[in-house]
Design an enzyme around this catalytic site. Structure first.
Site, short mmCIF file in Angstrom:
data_model
loop_
_atom_site.label_atom_id
_atom_site.label_comp_id
_atom_site.label_asym_id
_atom_site.label_seq_id
_atom_site.Cartn_x
_atom_site.Cartn_y
_atom_site.Cartn_z
N TRP A 123 9.76 -2.89 -4.20
CA TRP A 123 11.17 -3.00 -3.81
C TRP A 123 11.30 -3.42 -2.34
CZ3 TRP A 123 14.92 1.86 -4.11
CH2 TRP A 123 16.19 1.51 -3.63
N ASP A 166 4.98 -2.65 -9.84
CA ASP A 166 6.35 -2.66 -10.37
C ASP A 166 7.26 -3.40 -9.39
OD1 ASP A 166 8.38 -1.35 -12.40
OD2 ASP A 166 9.24 -1.12 -10.40
N TYR A 203 14.86 -7.69 -6.25
CA TYR A 203 14.35 -7.31 -4.93
C TYR A 203 14.23 -8.55 -4.04
CZ TYR A 203 13.01 -3.01 -7.41
OH TYR A 203 13.01 -1.86 -8.16
N GLN A 218 12.24 4.30 -16.74
CA GLN A 218 12.00 4.42 -15.30
C GLN A 218 13.22 5.09 -14.64
OE1 GLN A 218 11.52 1.57 -11.39
NE2 GLN A 218 10.54 0.85 -13.27
N TYR A 273 10.63 6.33 -10.11
CA TYR A 273 10.75 5.59 -8.85
C TYR A 273 11.28 6.47 -7.73
CZ TYR A 273 15.86 4.54 -9.46
OH TYR A 273 17.23 4.59 -9.58
N ARG A 321 19.20 2.36 3.55
CA ARG A 321 19.04 3.81 3.74
C ARG A 321 19.86 4.33 4.92
NH1 ARG A 321 12.71 4.17 4.29
NH2 ARG A 321 13.20 2.42 5.66
N GLY A 380 6.19 2.79 -2.90
CA GLY A 380 6.38 1.55 -2.15
C GLY A 380 5.51 1.50 -0.89
N GLN A 400 -0.17 2.09 5.25
CA GLN A 400 0.59 3.08 4.47
C GLN A 400 -0.13 3.46 3.17
OE1 GLN A 400 4.20 0.78 4.01
NE2 GLN A 400 5.20 1.85 5.69
#
Length: 319
Positions: free
Chosen positions: A26, A61, A66, A183, A211, A237, A289, A295
């Site tokens: 995403w 995924d 996106y 999902q 998710y 966000r 993600g 990460q």
């Protein structure tokens, strides 16, 4: 480098044996659209995908929505030249509207066009799992699901599923063709799926991949008030209630409890948050993600992390 042995799980009744953590694409769709994550570097994204695959992750995924194709293009680039490609899951039903806002469409012709475009961007002969992204418009859910069943019959997709559907909607479309996967959003800050959706999926043998198991970054252990304030305005966000008071203080207190458990297991708060979702017997895998190579390693530990009862009590604030 030899691939690590990440735990795997059969996805429902499908033929797919998936690692318990998958690569979520995403955020790599970038900013500039309604649900973007701000600017992203495509080369960093590809490096992150390659690192996850190197460590044993065997599914990605993504979705046409996106970045309105950008994420799928990046995934396609990352897959070029691989000796062994991971399973590729994507979704349909969200189109680009005015001002790069999302428009929902579930008409048959639209779904078929989307599938063709996704296949081209991803550079694959068939999509391993094709999903309806949202059950909107409600009155077209059956038409959209029939289109996915048609694509499966044609061999353009191998398995079909849905995202964000209620139990009532799942029952409706099961009359047309079996729902192979679901999902839902599921995390310590979004537990609504526990009420009906996850029990129903388990009862019906529907495979589940969840998710936002880290609450879209809230539970990574790296989120701070300062970091939220510094987010670009095209990061969705920044304007979400979970990232603002009064909810933010509660979530940061939860992260402190995750840190306590993480220290006990010599891992990260984010890995513990993901492992918590994988404890649910209905859940086969969690979508995580990654946007940069650094990460990846700290979170993939979640695939093999077993939480004890006392860990869960502490995380959930019962100690």
């Amino acid at each position: 480098m030899q691939k690590a042995r990440l735990k795997t799980q059969q996805l429902g009744t499908t033929s797919l044996e998936i690692t318990r953590v998958g690569f979520g694409a995403w955020a790599i769709g970038g900013g500039g659209w309604e649900f973007g994550w701000g600017p992203q570097d495509d080369e960093d994204s590809i490096e992150a995908i390659h690192r996850a695959l190197e460590l044993g992750v065997n599914w990605i995924d993504t979705a046409a929505a996106y970045g309105f194709g950008r994420s799928e293009l990046i995934v396609g680039r990352a897959l070029e030249g691989l000796d062994e490609r991971p399973y590729v899951f994507t979704k349909a039903s969200l189109l680009e509207g005015p001002g790069r806002k999302v428009v929902h469409r579930l008409k048959r012709e639209s779904i078929l066009r989307e599938a063709e475009a996704s296949l081209e961007r991803l550079g694959v002969d068939a999509i391993d799992l094709y999903q309806i992204h949202w059950p909107i418009p409600e009155e077209d859910v059956e038409e959209g699901w029939s289109a996915l069943a048609e694509l499966k019959e044609q061999g353009l997709v191998r398995h079909i599923g849905v995202s964000n559907f209620s139990v009532e909607q799942l029952r409706r479309i099961q009359q047309i063709a079996p729902v192979e996967t679901l999902q839902p959003q599921y995390s310590l800050v979004e537990r609504g799926a526990e009420d009906e959706v996850l029990p129903y999926a388990e009862l019906e043998g529907i495979g589940v991949i969840v998710y936002s198991p880290m609450g879209s970054g809230l539970l990574t252990g790296r989120m701070t008030r300062e970091r939220i304030a510094a987010m670009p305005n095209d990061d969705w966000r920044k304007h979400d209630a979970r990232f603002r008071e009064p909810q933010l203080s509660q979530h940061l207190a939860l992260v402190e409890r995750l840190h306590t458990v993480a220290d006990r297991h010599d891992t990260t708060a984010g890995a513990v948050a993901v492992a918590w979702t994988l404890r649910n017997p209905a859940v086969d895998g969690a979508i995580v993600g990654f946007r940069r190579i650094d990460q990846v390693d700290p979170i993939l530990a979640a695939a093999n992390l077993e939480l004890a009862h006392e860990d869960v009590d502490e995380i959930e604030g019962e100690r």
